[in-house]
Design an enzyme around this catalytic site. Structure first.
Site, PDB file in Angstrom:
ATOM      1  N   LYS A  64       0.736  -1.134  -0.149  1.00  0.00           N
ATOM      2  CA  LYS A  64      -0.143  -0.125  -0.082  1.00  0.00           C
ATOM      3  C   LYS A  64       0.909   1.375   0.055  1.00  0.00           C
ATOM      4  O   LYS A  64       0.560   2.285   0.699  1.00  0.00           O
ATOM      5  CB  LYS A  64      -1.014   0.086   1.055  1.00  0.00           C
ATOM      6  CG  LYS A  64      -1.555  -1.360   1.267  1.00  0.00           C
ATOM      7  CD  LYS A  64      -2.136  -1.997   0.085  1.00  0.00           C
ATOM      8  CE  LYS A  64      -3.177  -1.256  -0.510  1.00  0.00           C
ATOM      9  NZ  LYS A  64      -3.565  -1.998  -1.949  1.00  0.00           N
ATOM     10  N   GLY A 114       2.280   2.491  -3.092  1.00  0.00           N
ATOM     11  CA  GLY A 114       2.417   2.824  -4.584  1.00  0.00           C
ATOM     12  C   GLY A 114       2.976   1.867  -5.463  1.00  0.00           C
ATOM     13  O   GLY A 114       3.407   1.916  -6.470  1.00  0.00           O
ATOM     14  N   TRP A 125       1.230   1.575  -9.079  1.00  0.00           N
ATOM     15  CA  TRP A 125       1.789   2.646  -9.558  1.00  0.00           C
ATOM     16  C   TRP A 125       2.960   2.375 -10.379  1.00  0.00           C
ATOM     17  O   TRP A 125       3.116   2.718 -11.395  1.00  0.00           O
ATOM     18  CB  TRP A 125       1.439   3.910  -8.900  1.00  0.00           C
ATOM     19  CG  TRP A 125       1.569   5.404  -9.362  1.00  0.00           C
ATOM     20  CD1 TRP A 125       1.613   5.421 -10.944  1.00  0.00           C
ATOM     21  CD2 TRP A 125       2.036   6.219  -8.948  1.00  0.00           C
ATOM     22  NE1 TRP A 125       1.854   6.724 -11.267  1.00  0.00           N
ATOM     23  CE2 TRP A 125       2.004   7.592 -10.126  1.00  0.00           C
ATOM     24  CE3 TRP A 125       2.414   7.046  -7.824  1.00  0.00           C
ATOM     25  CZ2 TRP A 125       2.270   8.698 -10.083  1.00  0.00           C
ATOM     26  CZ3 TRP A 125       2.652   8.140  -7.489  1.00  0.00           C
ATOM     27  CH2 TRP A 125       2.714   9.279  -8.715  1.00  0.00           C
ATOM     28  N   HIS A 156       7.614  -7.849  -2.172  1.00  0.00           N
ATOM     29  CA  HIS A 156       7.234  -6.962  -0.883  1.00  0.00           C
ATOM     30  C   HIS A 156       8.334  -7.504   0.223  1.00  0.00           C
ATOM     31  O   HIS A 156       8.172  -7.097   1.134  1.00  0.00           O
ATOM     32  CB  HIS A 156       5.920  -7.361  -0.557  1.00  0.00           C
ATOM     33  CG  HIS A 156       4.494  -6.462  -1.063  1.00  0.00           C
ATOM     34  ND1 HIS A 156       4.789  -5.287  -1.556  1.00  0.00           N
ATOM     35  CD2 HIS A 156       3.306  -6.721  -1.477  1.00  0.00           C
ATOM     36  CE1 HIS A 156       3.634  -4.698  -2.004  1.00  0.00           C
ATOM     37  NE2 HIS A 156       2.818  -5.723  -2.206  1.00  0.00           N
ATOM     38  N   SER A 214      -4.091   2.973   4.174  1.00  0.00           N
ATOM     39  CA  SER A 214      -4.346   2.387   2.853  1.00  0.00           C
ATOM     40  C   SER A 214      -4.691   1.021   3.062  1.00  0.00           C
ATOM     41  O   SER A 214      -5.337   0.123   2.690  1.00  0.00           O
ATOM     42  CB  SER A 214      -3.515   2.828   1.882  1.00  0.00           C
ATOM     43  OG  SER A 214      -3.727   2.315   0.599  1.00  0.00           O
ATOM     44  N   ARG A 226      -7.820   3.776  -4.901  1.00  0.00           N
ATOM     45  CA  ARG A 226      -8.532   4.503  -4.057  1.00  0.00           C
ATOM     46  C   ARG A 226      -8.351   5.847  -4.294  1.00  0.00           C
ATOM     47  O   ARG A 226      -8.673   6.516  -5.292  1.00  0.00           O
ATOM     48  CB  ARG A 226      -8.367   4.143  -2.503  1.00  0.00           C
ATOM     49  CG  ARG A 226      -9.353   4.512  -1.725  1.00  0.00           C
ATOM     50  CD  ARG A 226      -9.039   3.898  -0.302  1.00  0.00           C
ATOM     51  NE  ARG A 226      -7.968   4.575   0.232  1.00  0.00           N
ATOM     52  CZ  ARG A 226      -8.146   5.777   1.281  1.00  0.00           C
ATOM     53  NH1 ARG A 226      -9.027   6.463   1.451  1.00  0.00           N
ATOM     54  NH2 ARG A 226      -7.116   6.534   1.532  1.00  0.00           N
ATOM     55  N   GLY A 239      -5.483   8.002  -3.899  1.00  0.00           N
ATOM     56  CA  GLY A 239      -4.015   8.356  -4.448  1.00  0.00           C
ATOM     57  C   GLY A 239      -3.502   9.667  -4.204  1.00  0.00           C
ATOM     58  O   GLY A 239      -3.181  10.054  -4.918  1.00  0.00           O
TER      59      GLY A 239
END
Ligand code: A3P
Length: 341
Positions: free
Chosen positions: A69, A71, A74, A132, A166, A301, A303
């Site tokens: 959460k 980015g 993106w 991650h 987030s 959501r 952003g």
């Protein structure tokens, strides 16, 4: 700490003994286990073990690393659009990002089937692969100082308060999706989502996916200081402020800087536009498609930076900031103050 050293401590032979790892059950739908000082959903641990035992990196690989959460979606979209722009010009109607969610374009190293299912091995070079995992838990052959070859890592970091908010909102959606999918087929009621206050306490204690968040960030920050040619450290908030400048930086780092011709043709701006939250949110695949465990729309959501102030009291924010500041003492890293939403 050398990458992998901690991981090996938790291994027996080549297999991970999951049941021996500390357990955290208070963050449904995820059952977390602690590995090498970080908490992970139990379900991904076989993928982590497979990545350590059998992943074959290539010198041209680019890894996108992030705390959840922060980015990731993106960065996946941007890196994919940048690196494959010759085959897929950003304006083309058939661009993969117009038809596939960024998580279907760039897979995680540790997700099921990525390594053992041959998903990553089947990709043509250069590959873009996400993770991650914290720096200290990367397989030694991926970590920048391990092995030979180029292998670049791009890290995106975000203000922990926004990452927490987030995460909490996303987890609620995953719980709801699981309830809708499974109903009470096993005779047990679906788990209730965590309250924000509970999620806050767990986050402050580092007990969240890939947490503690600040240790995750600090590991990559230190690696980026040591090995600036191999680890690029980006900040979500700075990318919001200057997406074009950060996309140029990303392209240069990945070894595919924009040419003068591309600059003049507005390719950088086209990529920024293609990957903007509004553009991605409005694509049919992201409005109506789904991953196995959640709808694609859940990845998009607001952003923005600073939405934490709509969910957290000033006292909570101060407490978390202090925990983070204290933990980061001596690393040389601080989180830039987030802007208001
Ligand atoms: P918010 O929940 O604060 O809106 P991740 O991709 O690591 O799961 O992070 C999700 C966060 O990134 C969400 O933040 C989401 O809205 C935001 N996000 C997703 N796509 C984005 C984009 N193209 N540009 C900016 N932010 C984006």
């Amino acid at each position: 700490m050398a990458a992998s050293a901690v991981y090996d401590d938790d291994m027996a032979g080549s297999e991970l003994v999951t049941s021996s790892l500390p357990l955290e059950t208070r963050f449904p739908p995820f059952q977390l286990r602690q590995l090498g000082g970080f908490w992970f959903p139990e379900a991904i641990l076989p993928g982590v073990a497979a990545a350590h035992a059998r992943f074959e990196p290539r010198p041209s690989d680019v890894f996108l690393a992030s705390f959840p959460k922060s980015g990731t979606t993106w960065l996946k979209a941007l890196a994919f659009a940048v690196i494959y722009r010759a085959d897929h010009p950003p304006r083309s109607p058939g661009h993969p990002l117009r038809h596939r969610n960024p998580h279907d374009c760039v897979k995680f190293l540790e997700e099921p089937f990525a390594v053992d299912g041959g998903v990553l091995a089947a990709l043509p070079s250069p590959r873009v692969i996400a993770t991650h995992l914290p720096y200290s838990l990367l397989p030694g052959r991926v970590a920048a100082e391990g092995g030979s070859g180029v292998r670049r890592i791009v890290y995106i970091c975000r203000d922990p308060k926004d990452a927490l908010v987030s995460t909490w909102l996303f987890a609620k959606k995953v719980v709801a999706a699981a309830a809708a999918r499974d109903g009470d087929e096993d005779g047990k009621p679906p788990p209730a989502p965590t309250t924000f206050e509970e999620a806050f306490e767990l986050f402050c204690d580092g007990r969240c996916m890939a947490g503690p968040q600040w240790r995750h960030v600090a590991g990559y920050w230190e690696a980026s200081r040591r090995l600036p040619d191999k680890v690029l450290f980006l900040r979500y908030e700075e990318m919001l402020q200057d997406p074009v400048g950060n996309v140029r930086k990303l392209a240069e780092f990945m070894g595919c800087a924009f040419s003068g011709e591309e600059e003049a043709a507005g390719v950088v701006e086209d990529i920024v536009e293609l990957c903007s939250i509004d553009a991605l949110k409005n694509m049919d695949v992201n409005k109506n498609g789904a991953q196995e465990y959640v709808k694609n729309e859940s990845f998009f959501r607001k952003g923005v930076a600073g939405d934490w102030s709509n969910h957290m009291t000033p006292a909570m924010a101060e407490r978390l900031d202090k925990i983070v500041d204290d933990a980061l003492q001596g690393t040389g890293f601080t989180f830039a103050p987030a802007q208001s939403a």
